[in-house]
Design an enzyme around this catalytic site. Structure first.
Site, PDB file in Angstrom:
ATOM      1  N   PHE A 217       0.827  -1.202   0.000  1.00 32.64           N
ATOM      2  CA  PHE A 217       0.000   0.000   0.000  1.00 32.64           C
ATOM      3  C   PHE A 217       0.863   1.254   0.000  1.00 32.64           C
ATOM      4  O   PHE A 217       0.678   2.161   0.803  1.00 32.64           O
ATOM      5  CB  PHE A 217      -0.968  -0.030   1.192  1.00 32.64           C
ATOM      6  CG  PHE A 217      -1.878  -1.216   1.171  1.00 32.64           C
ATOM      7  CD1 PHE A 217      -2.960  -1.268   0.310  1.00 32.64           C
ATOM      8  CD2 PHE A 217      -1.623  -2.320   1.970  1.00 32.64           C
ATOM      9  CE1 PHE A 217      -3.776  -2.398   0.260  1.00 32.64           C
ATOM     10  CE2 PHE A 217      -2.437  -3.442   1.935  1.00 32.64           C
ATOM     11  CZ  PHE A 217      -3.519  -3.476   1.072  1.00 32.64           C
ATOM     12  N   GLU A 234       0.077  -2.323   5.566  1.00 29.75           N
ATOM     13  CA  GLU A 234      -1.098  -2.778   6.320  1.00 29.75           C
ATOM     14  C   GLU A 234      -2.417  -2.355   5.686  1.00 29.75           C
ATOM     15  O   GLU A 234      -2.683  -1.164   5.473  1.00 29.75           O
ATOM     16  CB  GLU A 234      -1.047  -2.262   7.756  1.00 29.75           C
ATOM     17  CG  GLU A 234      -2.194  -2.786   8.612  1.00 29.75           C
ATOM     18  CD  GLU A 234      -2.031  -2.496  10.096  1.00 29.75           C
ATOM     19  OE1 GLU A 234      -2.928  -2.890  10.873  1.00 29.75           O
ATOM     20  OE2 GLU A 234      -1.008  -1.893  10.483  1.00 29.75           O
ATOM     21  N   LYS A 252       0.266  -6.767  14.188  1.00 27.83           N
ATOM     22  CA  LYS A 252       0.806  -6.596  15.541  1.00 27.83           C
ATOM     23  C   LYS A 252       1.897  -7.634  15.728  1.00 27.83           C
ATOM     24  O   LYS A 252       1.634  -8.832  15.690  1.00 27.83           O
ATOM     25  CB  LYS A 252      -0.275  -6.758  16.614  1.00 27.83           C
ATOM     26  CG  LYS A 252      -0.991  -5.480  16.960  1.00 27.83           C
ATOM     27  CD  LYS A 252      -0.040  -4.494  17.575  1.00 27.83           C
ATOM     28  CE  LYS A 252      -0.615  -3.086  17.551  1.00 27.83           C
ATOM     29  NZ  LYS A 252       0.457  -2.096  17.728  1.00 27.83           N
TER      30      LYS A 252
END
Length: 435
Positions: A217, A234, A252
């Site tokens: 992205f 993400e 995470k």
């Protein structure tokens, strides 16, 4: 004819590398590049310039995405929601450092399918003639494709806003708050800033990031005197309007990559086996399940993948996948309002985590907000703006920038280890800006 009543014309064209097309257009006002690495997490890239509608300003905390409900900002709209717009109900009023919500609608856009290696030139207009002209304009950008230059590091300065001791103290304070039962986890960040050299441009940093550090992205966007450069891995949200499928892929857990293959594999294995990182990831998965349930059909929320390892140029990440089926009538604005800001960069419980973050950080601006695209069918793809730098033009025409990196703090977090994690996460942005 689109659902908004516009005519849409699509011209199919042979494959051209989107980075070369972006380099040919340059990074001037209105330039947009949503750049995928072509991997499983990012099939499409998009390049455009010349938006015909722009919105940038503050929003009401109770209706953060109200402007997105305006039919004028339908398919072809790109938006940037600053973290602080979503955090404000928890933190109270704080002077914004960036518009809460920026929107721009592009009547002409190139969309690059990395799987089929084809390009779509998309034009939109009130009439067929207008849409055809916009599609031809987009197709014409392909002829301007150029080999990207290898710009020098553009930053004149790159300095932390606070010393290492301040961050370690913030981590220790959050650990103490967790021990006191105030919360379970909070993502606390540290910031760096500086200026670009005279004549240097944010687009230089974007081009440098594509040299061996591409991400699912990646993005460059400039509107007026503001620009954004992102190398985010993400996905925040993907929404398919036709089927109602919603997908979130929270990250995470992080380990830096190693040059030696055996050491690199050992670090990935260590991350996968880490009870701390798995617990941290699971807390955010539960938070995302709760957020998605607000706008989903009852019983449709699922965890499709838990604790998967993703490898990126500078780090390994622990990633999970949460899906749901949207309730009737839910659109992009409803989905964003229910889930923003992303749980992976706030903590749990989310409201209290945002209050704790505000006690240690000034407003974040775009960092850990979301950059999103409204797609042809009214669907949505939205990233989490980590690995991101925000740029603003000075009165003398130069550029200053700010960038952040954070770590999820839990009960057994070690301040020194969390500090090291932020250094690993900022590495690609630091190299692109400062060399």
């Amino acid at each position: 004819m689109s659902a908004t009543g516009e005519t849409v014309v699509v011209l199919d064209r042979p494959w051209t590398d989107p980075v070369r097309v972006a380099a040919g257009l340059g990074g001037g006002d209105g330039a947009l590049v949503l750049l995928s690495d072509g991997g499983p997490g990012g099939r499409w890239s998009h390049v455009a310039t010349g938006p015909d509608r722009v919105h940038a300003g503050a929003v009401e905390a109770t209706a953060a995405f109200a402007a997105l409900r305006d039919p004028a900002f339908g398919p072809g709209t790109v938006g940037l929601a600053a973290y602080d717009a979503g955090a404000r109900p928890a933190t109270g009023p704080r002077a914004p450092i960036w518009p809460d919500l920026m929107l721009a609608r592009y009547p002409a856009m190139l969309s690059f399918d990395h799987q089929t290696r084809t390009v779509r030139a998309i034009g939109r207009g009130r009439t067929t003639a207008q849409a055809e002209a916009a599609a031809r304009r987009a197709a014409g950008w392909l002829a301007r494709a150029a080999t990207p230059a290898a710009p020098a590091a553009p930053a004149e300065t790159f300095a932390a806003e606070a010393g290492d001791d301040a961050y370690r103290a913030a981590v220790a304070d959050v650990v103490a708050r967790i021990a006191a039962g105030e919360l379970f986890q909070a993502n606390v960040a540290r910031a760096w800033g500086g200026r670009l050299r005279p004549g240097a441009d944010p687009f230089d940093a974007f081009l440098r990031l594509q040299q061996g550090r591409a991400s699912p992205f990646g993005a460059y966007w400039r509107i007026g005197a503001r620009a954004l450069v992102s190398n985010s891995p993400e996905l925040f949200l993907a929404f398919q309007a036709a089927t109602g499928r919603i997908e979130a892929r929270p990250i995470k857990g992080t380990r830096p990559r190693a040059a030696d293959p055996a050491e690199d594999a050992a670090r990935a294995a260590d991350l996968l086996a880490s009870a701390k990182d798995r617990a941290e990831n699971l807390m955010i998965v539960d938070l995302m399940r709760n957020d998605l349930a607000r706008v989903s059909q009852p019983g449709s929320v699922r965890v499709e993948a838990l604790f998967a390892i993703e490898r990126h140029p500078t780090v390994h990440h622990l990633v999970s996948t949460v899906t749901a089926r949207a309730a009737a009538g839910v659109g992009p604005a409803d989905l964003l309002e229910a889930t923003f800001p992303p749980g992976s960069i706030t903590g749990a419980p989310k409201h209290q985590a945002m209050k704790v973050i505000a006690a240690h950080e000034p407003p974040r601006g775009p960092w850990c907000g979301s950059l999103f695209l409204i797609e042809e069918d009214g669907g949505l793809t939205a990233s989490v703006l980590i690995r991101t730098a925000a740029f603003e033009m000075d009165g003398d025409g130069g550029w200053r920038f700010r960038t952040l990196a954070g770590a999820g703090i839990v009960a057994d977090s070690d301040p020194a280890a969390e500090l090291a994690e932020t250094d690993a996460k900022i590495a690609a942005i630091r190299q692109a800006l400062a060399g």
